[in-house]
Design a protein around this motif. Structure first.
Motif, PDB file in Angstrom:
ATOM      1  N   ALA A  79       4.741  14.029  -6.037  1.00  0.00           N
ATOM      2  CA  ALA A  79       4.013  14.770  -4.994  1.00  0.00           C
ATOM      3  C   ALA A  79       2.811  13.960  -4.521  1.00  0.00           C
ATOM      4  N   ILE A  80       2.154  13.288  -5.458  1.00  0.00           N
ATOM      5  CA  ILE A  80       1.034  12.427  -5.086  1.00  0.00           C
ATOM      6  C   ILE A  80       1.530  11.271  -4.216  1.00  0.00           C
ATOM      7  N   SER A  81       2.610  10.643  -4.618  1.00  0.00           N
ATOM      8  CA  SER A  81       3.158   9.512  -3.857  1.00  0.00           C
ATOM      9  C   SER A  81       3.560   9.947  -2.461  1.00  0.00           C
ATOM     10  N   ASN A  82       4.213  11.091  -2.349  1.00  0.00           N
ATOM     11  CA  ASN A  82       4.614  11.595  -1.032  1.00  0.00           C
ATOM     12  C   ASN A  82       3.395  11.910  -0.169  1.00  0.00           C
ATOM     13  N   GLY A  83       2.341  12.489  -0.778  1.00  0.00           N
ATOM     14  CA  GLY A  83       1.131  12.793  -0.033  1.00  0.00           C
ATOM     15  C   GLY A  83       0.444  11.537   0.465  1.00  0.00           C
ATOM     16  N   LEU A  84       0.372  10.534  -0.376  1.00  0.00           N
ATOM     17  CA  LEU A  84      -0.236   9.267   0.032  1.00  0.00           C
ATOM     18  C   LEU A  84       0.560   8.626   1.157  1.00  0.00           C
ATOM     19  N   ALA A  85       1.876   8.764   1.112  1.00  0.00           N
ATOM     20  CA  ALA A  85       2.708   8.203   2.178  1.00  0.00           C
ATOM     21  C   ALA A  85       2.405   8.892   3.507  1.00  0.00           C
ATOM     22  N   ARG A  86       2.233  10.204   3.479  1.00  0.00           N
ATOM     23  CA  ARG A  86       1.896  10.943   4.703  1.00  0.00           C
ATOM     24  C   ARG A  86       0.525  10.536   5.222  1.00  0.00           C
ATOM     25  N   LEU A  87      -0.438  10.350   4.324  1.00  0.00           N
ATOM     26  CA  LEU A  87      -1.785   9.973   4.740  1.00  0.00           C
ATOM     27  C   LEU A  87      -1.801   8.542   5.271  1.00  0.00           C
ATOM     28  N   ARG A  88      -1.005   7.650   4.668  1.00  0.00           N
ATOM     29  CA  ARG A  88      -0.906   6.280   5.184  1.00  0.00           C
ATOM     30  C   ARG A  88      -0.394   6.300   6.619  1.00  0.00           C
ATOM     31  N   SER A  89       0.633   7.129   6.842  1.00  0.00           N
ATOM     32  CA  SER A  89       1.219   7.212   8.181  1.00  0.00           C
ATOM     33  C   SER A  89       0.207   7.750   9.181  1.00  0.00           C
ATOM     34  N   ALA A  90      -0.573   8.753   8.759  1.00  0.00           N
ATOM     35  CA  ALA A  90      -1.547   9.370   9.672  1.00  0.00           C
ATOM     36  C   ALA A  90      -2.695   8.422  10.002  1.00  0.00           C
ATOM     37  N   LEU A  91      -3.150   7.666   8.984  1.00  0.00           N
ATOM     38  CA  LEU A  91      -4.315   6.801   9.179  1.00  0.00           C
ATOM     39  C   LEU A  91      -3.951   5.364   9.533  1.00  0.00           C
ATOM     40  N   GLY A  92      -2.683   5.010   9.375  1.00  0.00           N
ATOM     41  CA  GLY A  92      -2.262   3.649   9.704  1.00  0.00           C
ATOM     42  C   GLY A  92      -2.835   2.607   8.771  1.00  0.00           C
ATOM     43  N   ASP A  93      -2.924   2.938   7.486  1.00  0.00           N
ATOM     44  CA  ASP A  93      -3.485   2.013   6.504  1.00  0.00           C
ATOM     45  C   ASP A  93      -2.831   2.291   5.154  1.00  0.00           C
ATOM     46  N   PRO A  94      -2.579   1.249   4.339  1.00  0.00           N
ATOM     47  CA  PRO A  94      -1.942   1.458   3.033  1.00  0.00           C
ATOM     48  C   PRO A  94      -2.796   2.292   2.074  1.00  0.00           C
ATOM     49  N   LEU A  95      -4.102   2.252   2.231  1.00  0.00           N
ATOM     50  CA  LEU A  95      -5.070   3.014   1.448  1.00  0.00           C
ATOM     51  C   LEU A  95      -5.193   2.533   0.002  1.00  0.00           C
ATOM     52  N   VAL A  96      -4.078   2.463  -0.732  1.00  0.00           N
ATOM     53  CA  VAL A  96      -4.130   1.956  -2.101  1.00  0.00           C
ATOM     54  C   VAL A  96      -2.926   1.052  -2.351  1.00  0.00           C
ATOM     55  N   THR A  97      -3.112   0.093  -3.239  1.00  0.00           N
ATOM     56  CA  THR A  97      -2.004  -0.755  -3.687  1.00  0.00           C
ATOM     57  C   THR A  97      -1.965  -0.729  -5.202  1.00  0.00           C
ATOM     58  N   ARG A  98      -0.787  -0.957  -5.751  1.00  0.00           N
ATOM     59  CA  ARG A  98      -0.638  -0.905  -7.207  1.00  0.00           C
ATOM     60  C   ARG A  98      -1.193  -2.172  -7.854  1.00  0.00           C
ATOM     61  N   ASN A  99      -1.743  -1.984  -9.042  1.00  0.00           N
ATOM     62  CA  ASN A  99      -2.245  -3.100  -9.836  1.00  0.00           C
ATOM     63  C   ASN A  99      -1.925  -2.781 -11.294  1.00  0.00           C
ATOM     64  N   GLY A 100      -0.745  -3.190 -11.729  1.00  0.00           N
ATOM     65  CA  GLY A 100      -0.279  -2.808 -13.051  1.00  0.00           C
ATOM     66  C   GLY A 100      -0.006  -1.313 -13.068  1.00  0.00           C
ATOM     67  N   ARG A 101      -0.654  -0.600 -14.016  1.00  0.00           N
ATOM     68  CA  ARG A 101      -0.481   0.847 -14.077  1.00  0.00           C
ATOM     69  C   ARG A 101      -1.501   1.599 -13.228  1.00  0.00           C
ATOM     70  N   GLY A 102      -2.434   0.882 -12.665  1.00  0.00           N
ATOM     71  CA  GLY A 102      -3.457   1.519 -11.851  1.00  0.00           C
ATOM     72  C   GLY A 102      -3.275   1.225 -10.376  1.00  0.00           C
ATOM     73  N   ILE A 103      -4.301   1.551  -9.601  1.00  0.00           N
ATOM     74  CA  ILE A 103      -4.276   1.302  -8.151  1.00  0.00           C
ATOM     75  C   ILE A 103      -5.574   0.624  -7.743  1.00  0.00           C
TER      76      ILE A 103
END
Length: 303
Positions: free
Chosen positions: A38-62
């Motif tokens: 649900a978090i991943s899907n929400g971030l995908a919607r927000l990326r689409s709305a804002l036109g920015d990746p917002l976060v990228t993965r770094n190992g187990r974190g972001i």
């Protein structure tokens, strides 16, 4: 890229705020009681709305993008302010700076308002009181107005009104201090021969003549020589003429000597007025309005 806030699901900003705080999708999901997907899907919607990746993965974190880093303080500030607004601190009457508007007839202005003002000075020193007459209220429906907090007087009817019976006010007949009616008990016939000052606060607005109705039930004539808009005006006229008036007993007890009137010993038809506190649903649960109503209640009922 420009986007309207109205088109944005604000829950997505809460989700981003939590992800940025936790630096982990899994921990954000646990904190918000949702699944990681649900978090991943929400971030995908927000990326689409804002036109920015917002976060990228770094190992187990972001790792937040520059855009997310720039947004983070504003989102965090908004969340704090919302939390404060939703979970407001306990009401402190000493810090209240509101103006409370009270509608009450002139008799109550003389007998009750001074006590209300004294209690407000003690308990709500930073608040303000605005007193208006019943003529300004016109009808209890006006309590839906945003500027009237409380009415003391006859109970009314209307959607959203709260009515709390407070006391019963007895009325008495008064005349000037040296009126021939003093010094003896008048008969019903002698009472019927007197000429009266009637109090009509809002002419033509359908307010009942309760005093006239009491005389009619008792079969005693009542000739009204003139009408005035307030009890104090009626007392002033009575003090200078042979006319009499029916006034609230509390007003005569508190101000009769100053107003120049005295009770007349006469078989006045039994007449009491039920006084209530009246307020609208819009202020029913408001902490400041609740405190004000309690203060007014104590002031009016004070011995």
């Amino acid at each position: 890229m420009s986007i309207s806030i109205a088109a944005l699901d604000l829950n997505l900003l809460l989700m981003l705020h939590t992800v940025l705080s936790e630096r982990s999708v899994a921990r954000a999901a646990e904190r918000l009681h949702v699944t990681p997907s649900a978090i991943s899907n929400g971030l995908a919607r927000l990326r689409s709305a804002l036109g920015d990746p917002l976060v990228t993965r770094n190992g187990r974190g972001i790792v937040p993008t520059p855009r997310a880093t720039a947004l983070a303080p504003a989102i965090a500030r908004a969340m704090r302010e919302l939390e404060l607004a939703i979970h407001e601190a306990p009401f402190d009457p000493t810090r209240c700076k509101r103006t409370f508007t009270l509608a009450v007839a002139d008799a109550g202005q003389l007998t009750w308002v001074p006590r209300i003002a004294a209690l407000m000075t003690e308990e709500m020193p930073n608040a303000r009181l605005s007193v208006i007459g019943i003529a300004s209220l016109v009808s209890l429906g006006d309590l839906t107005s945003s500027h009237i907090d409380l009415h003391i007087g006859l109970a009314g009817k209307g959607a959203g009104l709260h009515i709390e019976p407070l006391l019963e006010e007895r009325t008495i007949l008064v005349a000037r201090g040296d009126h021939p009616a003093h010094g003896k008990r008048l008969s019903a016939r002698a009472l019927g021969a007197l000429r009266h000052v009637g109090v009509e606060m809002v002419p033509g607005k359908g307010f009942r003549d309760l005093v006239g109705a009491a005389y009619a039930r008792a079969g005693i004539p009542r000739e009204v020589a003139m009408t005035v808009p307030s009890f104090t005006t009626a007392a002033a006229v009575v003090a200078e003429t042979d006319l009499v008036a029916t006034l609230p007993e509390s007003l005569v007890a508190a101000q009769g000597t100053r107003l120049g009137v005295r009770p007349v010993n006469a078989p006045l038809p039994a007449h009491t007025v039920k006084i209530s506190l009246c307020w609208h649903e819009r202020t029913h649960t408001d902490p400041a309005a609740q405190w004000f109503r309690g203060l007014v209640r104590r002031a009016v009922l004070a011995a």
